[in-house]
Design a protein around this motif. Structure first.
Motif, short mmCIF file in Angstrom:
data_model
loop_
_atom_site.label_atom_id
_atom_site.label_comp_id
_atom_site.label_asym_id
_atom_site.label_seq_id
_atom_site.Cartn_x
_atom_site.Cartn_y
_atom_site.Cartn_z
N LEU A 51 116.35 57.69 89.59
CA LEU A 51 115.76 57.45 88.26
C LEU A 51 114.81 58.57 87.87
O LEU A 51 114.73 58.95 86.70
CB LEU A 51 115.02 56.11 88.26
CG LEU A 51 115.88 54.85 88.14
CD1 LEU A 51 114.99 53.63 87.95
CD2 LEU A 51 116.87 54.93 86.99
N ARG A 52 114.11 59.11 88.83
CA ARG A 52 113.22 60.24 88.50
C ARG A 52 114.00 61.43 87.96
O ARG A 52 113.49 62.23 87.18
CB ARG A 52 112.42 60.65 89.73
CG ARG A 52 111.32 59.66 90.12
CD ARG A 52 110.46 60.21 91.25
NE ARG A 52 109.55 59.22 91.78
CZ ARG A 52 108.37 58.92 91.25
NH1 ARG A 52 107.97 59.55 90.15
NH2 ARG A 52 107.59 58.00 91.80
N ALA A 53 115.26 61.55 88.38
CA ALA A 53 116.08 62.65 87.89
C ALA A 53 116.29 62.57 86.39
O ALA A 53 116.39 63.60 85.71
CB ALA A 53 117.43 62.67 88.61
N THR A 54 116.33 61.36 85.84
CA THR A 54 116.47 61.25 84.38
C THR A 54 115.22 61.77 83.68
O THR A 54 115.29 62.24 82.54
CB THR A 54 116.72 59.79 83.96
OG1 THR A 54 115.56 58.99 84.25
CG2 THR A 54 117.92 59.20 84.69
N LEU A 55 114.08 61.67 84.36
CA LEU A 55 112.84 62.18 83.77
C LEU A 55 112.83 63.70 83.74
O LEU A 55 112.22 64.30 82.86
CB LEU A 55 111.63 61.65 84.53
CG LEU A 55 111.50 60.12 84.60
CD1 LEU A 55 110.24 59.74 85.36
CD2 LEU A 55 111.50 59.50 83.21
N VAL A 56 113.52 64.33 84.71
CA VAL A 56 113.66 65.78 84.68
C VAL A 56 114.42 66.19 83.42
O VAL A 56 114.08 67.19 82.76
CB VAL A 56 114.37 66.30 85.94
CG1 VAL A 56 114.62 67.80 85.84
CG2 VAL A 56 113.54 66.00 87.17
N ALA A 57 115.44 65.42 83.06
CA ALA A 57 116.17 65.71 81.81
C ALA A 57 115.25 65.57 80.60
O ALA A 57 115.33 66.36 79.65
CB ALA A 57 117.37 64.76 81.68
N CYS A 58 114.36 64.59 80.63
CA CYS A 58 113.38 64.44 79.54
C CYS A 58 112.46 65.65 79.47
O CYS A 58 112.12 66.12 78.37
CB CYS A 58 112.55 63.18 79.75
SG CYS A 58 113.44 61.63 79.55
N GLU A 59 112.03 66.13 80.63
CA GLU A 59 111.11 67.28 80.66
C GLU A 59 111.78 68.53 80.11
O GLU A 59 111.16 69.29 79.35
CB GLU A 59 110.65 67.50 82.10
CG GLU A 59 109.73 66.40 82.60
CD GLU A 59 109.67 66.30 84.12
OE1 GLU A 59 110.22 67.22 84.79
OE2 GLU A 59 109.12 65.32 84.64
N ARG A 60 113.04 68.76 80.48
CA ARG A 60 113.76 69.91 79.94
C ARG A 60 113.93 69.77 78.43
O ARG A 60 113.75 70.71 77.67
CB ARG A 60 115.13 70.06 80.60
CG ARG A 60 115.91 71.24 80.04
CD ARG A 60 117.37 71.21 80.41
NE ARG A 60 118.06 72.34 79.79
CZ ARG A 60 118.49 72.37 78.52
NH1 ARG A 60 118.28 71.32 77.75
NH2 ARG A 60 119.09 73.43 78.02
N ASN A 61 114.27 68.59 78.00
CA ASN A 61 114.45 68.32 76.57
C ASN A 61 113.17 68.60 75.80
O ASN A 61 113.20 69.13 74.68
CB ASN A 61 114.90 66.86 76.41
CG ASN A 61 114.95 66.39 74.98
OD1 ASN A 61 113.98 65.81 74.50
ND2 ASN A 61 116.05 66.63 74.31
#
Length: 610
Positions: A51-61
């Protein structure tokens, strides 16, 4: 650094979710069909790290708003009082907004504007956050803290996108769950309903997100800072004071008032310079940065091409400027006797500041942000063309705009001649021989803004003494004399934001938020006018402020290519891209007033969608 390694590991995990296993065995059993379940969501999100990996996508976005050529933040700047689009040699850039900003126009191109980027990438960020939110109870956690920290971080990212969307586009679809199948029946939801839900989510996140976290990830200060903006947008000024105070008085963050970092020993500089150096932004000593986006040279996953800030925001100084003798005076060649391209950057003047930004807003000659060395004036540059050395007496002398007889020495004062904040925009660029701006972390939220947000909340409540005290924290750090309470109004607060947060704050978003507050409260603005939500797109503070401060829009200013700078009151809200409306075939996403399709609107939802 620990930060970078952690983010890279999370990025690898996210990438792994998207890979398909390659089989190389000679055994023909690989031809037998097998369920592709290994990377299915029900397996991928079985632990907290997934689930934390989805937050990495948010950070890049979140990061890409500032990076690359013609970044989206350019569009936020030019729909405001601080700047216009300075590209003057072609049609396409957003200058005549009446003609160029329509639902069916090109809305996502560096040659036009990035309105469509905010719509598309905003909903991408919401999608990534909703994945974590919807699947929050799928993994087994070490503790309640671990679960709620992830959930709170996802709430932050979703709220950050909706804060922007509701102040860029107004009423928009509210999506609260992961989309697991095609959906074509979205409805617009009232802006206030969306913001109330985001407030509720952030108040949960505020309790669980840690005060200290890896740079570039969500921390408690970032949650409270965003919550302050949403409280202001809802007209909840006591709540805004409380959430801002949680950051200011929380003990984690403080204004940087003393010299620090790698540049702290340079006696020719000052703390304003230190604050904005790439090497100083994310170090532990710097306690002012609250939320950062991370971008480093040679780090896997960094932004494409770096920030390119000097290309986009520095004037086109190396072309179209002659000496008084009529010779080409400036050139962008590097490694010459007077190498100005690596000193100041190879700018193309895409973000052209208004005179308000460069001159009238500066009210104190002691202001370090406007002082020599930090602030660049065109007259600080010199004629550096090697071809005129020994032939023209002006070689090596400072630039001048006019001859003694008054004739202009440039054919384009819009693009080629303006001042700029060198301390903020100068980013060394080791990857290009003609520097345009290399890799650097960037402030998303900074404590200086938190003080200005709390000052604004105090102002709306009529507590001018406390408003002045907070605003003066920022002013006096920059060396300015404090303002007395009788000078405080929304205009002076916006002035301080313009001085302190140039190309950090999303200026259009903040102007629209303030326009909404004035319309909601009916409180007279400093211009003596009152506003109402009933005719918001026809009569609003956003438009009046820009008309007051901009020396371009609706003043008859025409570019070399023949385009006139024009803006209308309805541009307080951007058009919903027509493609989004047309693709939603079983529902109705409303269009904003002033744009084609508004007549087809239906009442927006006033409750949370089910």
């Amino acid at each position: 650094m620990k930060t970078d390694k952690n983010n890279i590991k999370r990025g690898f995990r996210l990438s792994a979710l998207l890979l398909v296993t390659t089989l190389t065995s000679c055994d023909k059993s690989w031809l037998e069909p097998k369920p592709l379940s290994f990377f299915a969501p029900e397996n991928s999100f079985n632990d907290a790290a997934g689930l934390r990996a989805t937050l990495v996508a948010c950070e890049r976005n979140m990061r890409i708003e500032w990076y690359g050529d013609a970044p989206p933040m350019v569009t936020e700047a030019i729909f405001s009082d601080i700047a216009v689009e300075g590209t003057t040699d072609k049609s396409g850039p957003a200058q005549n907004m009446d003609l160029q900003i329509t639902p069916t126009a090109q809305l996502n191109s560096g040659d036009y504007n990035k309105i469509g980027f905010y719509w598309t990438e905003g909903y991408k960020g919401i999608k990534y956050a909703n994945t974590a939110i919807s699947r929050i109870d799928q993994p087994k956690y070490k503790s309640e803290q671990e679960r709620n920290e992830i959930l709170g971080s996802a709430y932050f990212h979703r709220a950050a996108r909706y804060y922007r969307l509701t102040n860029q586009f107004g009423d928009v679809p509210l999506i609260l769950n992961e989309a697991t199948e095609p959906k074509l029946d979205y409805q617009s939801t009232k802006r206030e309903v969306i913001l109330k839900k985001m407030k509720e989510d952030l108040e949960f996140a505020e309790k669980w997100v840690p005060a200290n976290a890896d740079k570039g990830t969500v921390n408690k200060g970032a949650v409270s800072h965003l919550l302050t903006k949403i409280n202001l947008a809802l007209g909840l000024f006591d709540d805004a004071i409380k959430s801002a105070s949680n950051v200011i008085d929380g003990g984690t963050h403080s204004l940087m008032k003393a010299r620090f970092g790698a540049t702290g020993g340079d006696a020719t500089r000052n703390v304003i310079w230190d604050l904005h150096r790439p090497e100083n932004k994310s170090i532990p000593t710097n306690r002012e940065g609250i939320m950062m986006v991370i971008d480093r040279l040679l780090i896997d996953g960094n932004a494409d091409g770096g920030i390119q800030l000097m290309r986009n925001t520095v004037p086109f100084w190396f072309n179209n400027i002659n000496t008084p003798n009529g010779n080409r005076g400036t050139i962008d060649t590097y490694a010459i006797e007077i190498d100005q391209v690596n000193q100041f950057g190879r700018g193309i003047g895409r973000v052209r500041p208004t005179r308000y930004s460069t001159h009238s807003v500066w009210d104190d000659p002691k202001d370090l942000r406007h002082a020599p060395g930090n602030w660049m004036r065109m007259e600080d540059l010199v004629y550096n063309n090697p071809a005129i050395k020994g032939k023209d007496t002006y070689y090596g002398k400072k630039l001048q705009l006019r001859t003694d007889a008054g004739a202009l020495l440039t054919i384009d004062t819009i693009r080629c001649w303006f001042d700029w904040p060198h301390y903020k925009l100068y980013i060394p660029d080791p990857e290009r021989v003609q520097a345009t701006g290399g890799h650097t972390d960037w402030y998303v939220f900074r404590l200086a803004e938190t003080y200005l947000l709390r000052a604004e909340a105090y102002f709306w409540k009529g507590d001018l003494a406390n408003a002045a005290n907070d605003l003066n924290q920022v002013r006096t750090r920059a060396g300015c004399s404090p303002l007395t309470s009788d000078k405080i109004n929304i205009g002076t607060i916006l002035d301080e934001r313009a001085r302190e947060l140039y190309f950090e704050e999303p200026r259009k978003t903040e102007l629209t938020r303030i326009a909404y507050i004035l319309a909601q409260t009916g409180k007279p603005a400093y211009n003596g006018k009152t506003y109402s939500l009933t005719n918001f797109s026809d009569n609003n503070f956003f438009y009046d402020r820009i008309m007051e401060k901009s020396n371009f829009y609706n003043k008859g200013v025409i570019t070399r290519h023949g385009d006139e700078y024009k803006l209308s009151p309805y541009h307080v809200l951007w058009p919903i891209p027509q493609s989004a409306i047309d693709g939603n075939s079983k529902g109705r996403i409303n269009q904003n007033k002033g744009y084609a399709g508004y007549e087809l609107n239906v009442p927006a939802l006033t409750e949370l969608p089910k």
